[in-house]
Design a protein around this motif. Structure first.
Motif, PDB file in Angstrom:
ATOM      1  N   GLY A 199       6.854  -5.137   5.319  1.00 27.69           N
ATOM      2  CA  GLY A 199       5.825  -4.629   6.204  1.00 27.69           C
ATOM      3  C   GLY A 199       5.393  -5.729   7.153  1.00 27.69           C
ATOM      4  O   GLY A 199       5.503  -6.916   6.837  1.00 27.69           O
ATOM      5  N   ALA A 200       4.876  -5.326   8.323  1.00 28.49           N
ATOM      6  CA  ALA A 200       4.554  -6.320   9.333  1.00 28.49           C
ATOM      7  C   ALA A 200       3.099  -6.319   9.773  1.00 28.49           C
ATOM      8  O   ALA A 200       2.566  -7.359  10.120  1.00 28.49           O
ATOM      9  N   PHE A 201       2.457  -5.174   9.757  1.00 30.54           N
ATOM     10  CA  PHE A 201       1.151  -5.071  10.399  1.00 30.54           C
ATOM     11  C   PHE A 201       0.097  -4.575   9.428  1.00 30.54           C
ATOM     12  O   PHE A 201       0.393  -3.908   8.440  1.00 30.54           O
ATOM     13  N   PHE A 202      -1.159  -4.892   9.741  1.00 27.46           N
ATOM     14  CA  PHE A 202      -2.282  -4.500   8.885  1.00 27.46           C
ATOM     15  C   PHE A 202      -2.372  -2.990   8.719  1.00 27.46           C
ATOM     16  O   PHE A 202      -2.845  -2.500   7.714  1.00 27.46           O
ATOM     17  N   SER A 203      -1.875  -2.239   9.704  1.00 27.73           N
ATOM     18  CA  SER A 203      -1.944  -0.781   9.631  1.00 27.73           C
ATOM     19  C   SER A 203      -0.991  -0.218   8.574  1.00 27.73           C
ATOM     20  O   SER A 203      -1.099   0.935   8.187  1.00 27.73           O
ATOM     21  N   THR A 204      -0.047  -1.047   8.100  1.00 27.73           N
ATOM     22  CA  THR A 204       0.852  -0.594   7.040  1.00 27.73           C
ATOM     23  C   THR A 204       0.030  -0.218   5.813  1.00 27.73           C
ATOM     24  O   THR A 204      -0.842  -0.946   5.389  1.00 27.73           O
ATOM     25  N   MET A 205       0.323   0.931   5.230  1.00 24.65           N
ATOM     26  CA  MET A 205      -0.382   1.363   4.037  1.00 24.65           C
ATOM     27  C   MET A 205       0.163   0.614   2.831  1.00 24.65           C
ATOM     28  O   MET A 205       1.312   0.780   2.445  1.00 24.65           O
ATOM     29  N   VAL A 206      -0.633  -0.221   2.237  1.00 26.37           N
ATOM     30  CA  VAL A 206      -0.220  -0.989   1.074  1.00 26.37           C
ATOM     31  C   VAL A 206      -0.529  -0.185  -0.184  1.00 26.37           C
ATOM     32  O   VAL A 206      -1.594   0.402  -0.299  1.00 26.37           O
ATOM     33  N   ASN A 207       0.423  -0.158  -1.101  1.00 21.62           N
ATOM     34  CA  ASN A 207       0.227   0.535  -2.366  1.00 21.62           C
ATOM     35  C   ASN A 207      -0.745  -0.286  -3.221  1.00 21.62           C
ATOM     36  O   ASN A 207      -0.366  -1.279  -3.815  1.00 21.62           O
ATOM     37  N   GLY A 208      -2.005   0.104  -3.233  1.00 26.99           N
ATOM     38  CA  GLY A 208      -3.027  -0.653  -3.935  1.00 26.99           C
ATOM     39  C   GLY A 208      -3.848  -1.476  -2.955  1.00 26.99           C
ATOM     40  O   GLY A 208      -3.899  -1.198  -1.767  1.00 26.99           O
TER      41      GLY A 208
END
Length: 198
Positions: free
Chosen positions: A94-103
């Motif tokens: 992933g590259a950007f803060f908008s990426t949905m992180v699992n957790g």
């Protein structure tokens, strides 16, 4: 079809817990793919998803160093994939803060950063890690960096793929710019083929 469990591991010799430079090293993994062709381009045909349905997952590559444990995180467990011999693997970050992180996104929650890949230095400060091109095309693990030269998934069988993320070699400070860069150094192998190779 065959089945595959994909995991990621890292030796922790650069952890602050054992006298190294980093307390934590967080990376967000989006996908893992493989291709039967060693020369296939990132956007070419023939890519097989090794972690279908995987949500972006943030892992601390140095997470178990303080307890003296061995870090191993499962990315895809017992998933059905096309049987065959694969000569190239790509790990996509992933590259950007908008990426949905699992957790929870530790880079933001603990470090106050608008990033999904980051490092906490031994002095406690947090630095975002830039990941040139890795998020678009994936980090290539070529034949020479796969134990035994290939990933072999036999029809009706279950295999285990382990990707070794060499954190200590992958984190670089970019001169005097104040930026920290993640240039991943990886190798991989099947557990049955790579007992002494990873």
């Amino acid at each position: 079809m065959g089945k595959l469990t994909t995991a990621i591991t890292d030796p922790a010799e650069c952890s602050a817990a054992v006298g190294g430079n980093y307390q934590h090293a967080y990376v967000t993994i989006v996908d893992v793919k493989a291709n039967a062709s060693s020369s296939a381009s990132a956007n070419g045909s023939g890519w097989q998803d090794l972690t279908p349905g995987m949500k972006p997952t943030q892992v601390d590559l140095l997470g178990s160093a303080a307890s003296g444990g061995c870090f191993l995180a499962t990315l895809g467990d017992n998933l059905e994939v096309q049987a065959g011999t694969y000569q190239q693997i790509r790990l996509i970050l992933g590259a950007f803060f908008s990426t949905m992180v699992n957790g929870t996104n530790a880079c933001n929650a603990q470090g106050g950063l608008s990033a999904v890949n980051c490092v906490q230095l031994a002095d406690g400060s947090w630095k975002a890690l830039t990941t040139p091109s890795a998020q678009q095309t994936g980090i290539k693990i070529p034949t020479a960096q796969i134990a035994g030269g290939s990933l072999d998934v036999a029809a009706g069988k279950t295999e285990d793929l382990v990707i070794n993320f060499k954190t200590c070699e992958s984190i670089l400070k970019a001169g005097n710019s104040g930026q920290w860069v993640l240039r991943p150094v990886l190798n991989a192998g099947q557990v049955s083929k790579a007992s002494t190779s990873i």
